[in-house]
Design a protein around this motif. Structure first.
Motif, PDB file in Angstrom:
ATOM      1  N   ARG A   1      10.045   9.245 -17.656  1.00 14.62           N
ATOM      2  CA  ARG A   1      10.110   7.957 -18.362  1.00 14.62           C
ATOM      3  C   ARG A   1       9.100   7.016 -17.735  1.00 14.62           C
ATOM      4  N   ARG A   2       8.182   6.496 -18.571  1.00 11.00           N
ATOM      5  CA  ARG A   2       7.124   5.608 -18.082  1.00 11.00           C
ATOM      6  C   ARG A   2       7.483   4.159 -18.377  1.00 11.00           C
ATOM      7  N   PHE A   3       7.336   3.298 -17.367  1.00 11.38           N
ATOM      8  CA  PHE A   3       7.615   1.875 -17.505  1.00 11.38           C
ATOM      9  C   PHE A   3       6.303   1.103 -17.309  1.00 11.38           C
ATOM     10  N   ALA A   4       5.826   0.456 -18.368  1.00  7.37           N
ATOM     11  CA  ALA A   4       4.599  -0.340 -18.299  1.00  7.37           C
ATOM     12  C   ALA A   4       4.938  -1.712 -17.710  1.00  7.37           C
ATOM     13  N   ILE A   5       4.484  -1.972 -16.495  1.00 11.43           N
ATOM     14  CA  ILE A   5       4.802  -3.228 -15.807  1.00 11.43           C
ATOM     15  C   ILE A   5       3.796  -4.326 -16.154  1.00 11.43           C
ATOM     16  N   ASP A   6       2.510  -3.997 -16.122  1.00 10.87           N
ATOM     17  CA  ASP A   6       1.462  -4.976 -16.424  1.00 10.87           C
ATOM     18  C   ASP A   6       0.402  -4.304 -17.288  1.00 10.87           C
ATOM     19  N   PRO A   7       0.689  -4.080 -18.568  1.00  6.27           N
ATOM     20  CA  PRO A   7      -0.237  -3.309 -19.409  1.00  6.27           C
ATOM     21  C   PRO A   7      -1.530  -4.040 -19.752  1.00  6.27           C
ATOM     22  N   ASP A   8      -1.539  -5.376 -19.689  1.00  3.58           N
ATOM     23  CA  ASP A   8      -2.701  -6.131 -20.157  1.00  3.58           C
ATOM     24  C   ASP A   8      -3.767  -6.325 -19.092  1.00  3.58           C
ATOM     25  N   VAL A   9      -3.382  -6.691 -17.880  1.00  7.80           N
ATOM     26  CA  VAL A   9      -4.356  -7.053 -16.848  1.00  7.80           C
ATOM     27  C   VAL A   9      -4.747  -5.861 -15.991  1.00  7.80           C
ATOM     28  N   THR A  10      -3.785  -5.221 -15.333  1.00  8.74           N
ATOM     29  CA  THR A  10      -4.091  -4.135 -14.393  1.00  8.74           C
ATOM     30  C   THR A  10      -3.731  -2.757 -14.929  1.00  8.74           C
ATOM     31  N   GLY A  11      -2.927  -2.694 -15.978  1.00  8.43           N
ATOM     32  CA  GLY A  11      -2.458  -1.404 -16.457  1.00  8.43           C
ATOM     33  C   GLY A  11      -1.476  -0.747 -15.516  1.00  8.43           C
ATOM     34  N   PHE A  12      -0.825  -1.549 -14.687  1.00  7.96           N
ATOM     35  CA  PHE A  12       0.112  -1.005 -13.708  1.00  7.96           C
ATOM     36  C   PHE A  12       1.356  -0.449 -14.398  1.00  7.96           C
ATOM     37  N   ALA A  13       1.747   0.759 -14.004  1.00  6.92           N
ATOM     38  CA  ALA A  13       2.910   1.413 -14.601  1.00  6.92           C
ATOM     39  C   ALA A  13       3.619   2.250 -13.555  1.00  6.92           C
ATOM     40  N   ILE A  14       4.905   2.448 -13.766  1.00  6.62           N
ATOM     41  CA  ILE A  14       5.732   3.293 -12.903  1.00  6.62           C
ATOM     42  C   ILE A  14       6.346   4.386 -13.768  1.00  6.62           C
ATOM     43  N   THR A  15       6.194   5.626 -13.329  1.00  2.59           N
ATOM     44  CA  THR A  15       6.761   6.756 -14.048  1.00  2.59           C
ATOM     45  C   THR A  15       7.787   7.453 -13.167  1.00  2.59           C
TER      46      THR A  15
END
Length: 327
Positions: free
Chosen positions: A146-160
């Motif tokens: 399960r992927r969680f997009a934390i900051d998709p707009d600026v850094t593209g940071f995500a936690i899977t």
């Protein structure tokens, strides 16, 4: 105890498969397992993520397909060859990897394959003089993530967050070692921007065997004991860049294994893996890639001398060519 664990794993697999035939629109790209080659025992004792991953399986963090669907089916082939002149081996690996999008943005990935490795006479001292072929199936791999997009707009940071399972029922090599089941939870942190992405993955793996050792007879006929691993921790980092239809990257993995009996020190329990690859999306769904991988024990000579594996050490290095097609 091992039979109970195996039954629980089979029930979990059946539960996930029952939830697969539900379609959801606008899903992110499905995460499928990488093509896995090599001795199934290695896969049982080290996290599945440490194997070389073809470029065709890699997508940029945060990327979405406009016409994404709830299922995918990937067929892959990998041709590999090691660089050790004294023990040359050619590997051919075939795999099929279906993927499904489940409710709540959960991805289910399966992997099933087999490999044929051929060792032929080499050069120098210690080389063999006969051709040896080995054919075996891979353990069945089941991956929930399960992927969680934390900051998709600026850094593209995500936690899977992921949960991998290995069921060795089809692998002849794994069965001879009485390996029943393995489970591996993982957490991956990643950032992605302008085609450049970096990710770091931490995973623990618990293996379930009937015995602490595997007994085998050497060429002299004497019986030796090979210690088996109960726990494995791995830390993997990957730096990738995608432009046009090209995708390239480098990776590094360190893993530490804990045996059922830690007093046995015949075999190293640390592993280092270095990888580099480049690939191209040649056609719609067709991907071709090539790369190089160095995987070996961290301490080759029991702590004496300079014994840390370095990139491109011929004893542990192989080059590969991969072709995959995704429906």
């Amino acid at each position: 105890m091992n039979k109970k664990v195996l039954i629980v794993g089979i029930l979990l697999l059946g539960f996930t498969l029952l939830g697969a035939p539900q379609a959801f629109a606008d899903e992110t790209a499905l995460e499928t397992l990488p093509a896995v080659t090599g001795d199934p025992l290695v896969l049982a004792q080290a996290d599945v993520s440490t194997s070389a991953q073809p470029v065709a399986e890699v997508t940029e963090e945060g990327e979405q397909e406009a016409d994404s669907k709830w299922w995918s089916l990937t067929f892959s082939y990998e041709l590999s060859h090691n660089l050790a002149k004294e023990r040359p081996v050619v590997g051919n690996a075939f795999a099929v990897a279906p993927g499904f999008s489940l409710p709540y943005d959960i991805s289910l990935g399966l992997h099933l394959g087999f490999s044929v490795s051929t060792q032929y006479p080499g050069e120098g001292s210690g080389s063999g003089d006969v051709v040896y072929n080995n054919v075996d199936m891979d353990p069945l791999s089941v991956s929930l993530s399960r992927r969680f997009a934390i900051d998709p707009d600026v850094t593209g940071f995500a936690i899977t967050v992921g949960l991998n399972q290995l069921v060795p029922g089809l692998s002849e090599s794994a069965r001879t070692r009485d390996w029943h089941y393995a489970i591996s939870p993982s957490v991956t942190l990643g950032v992605s921007k302008w085609g450049l992405s970096f990710s770091n993955r931490n995973a623990f793996q618990k293996n379930f065997h009937s015995y602490d050792y595997y007994k085998f007879a050497n060429e002299a006929g004497s019986i030796s004991l090979e210690p088996l691993n109960e726990w494995t921790y791995s830390n993997s980092s990957s730096l990738r860049y995608s432009v046009w239809k090209l995708d390239m990257g480098v990776g590094f993995t360190w893993s530490r294994a804990w045996r059922y009996n830690n007093g046995v020190t015949e075999q190293p329990s640390n592993t280092l893996i270095y990888t580099a690859d480049i690939g191209i999306a040649a056609y719609d769904g067709l991907n071709i890639g090539t790369g190089i991988s160095t995987a070996g024990p961290e301490r080759r000579f029991g702590g004496f001398g300079s014994d840390y594996t370095v990139p491109l050490d011929p004893k542990f290095t192989q080059v590969f060519l991969s072709v995959s097609y995704t429906l």
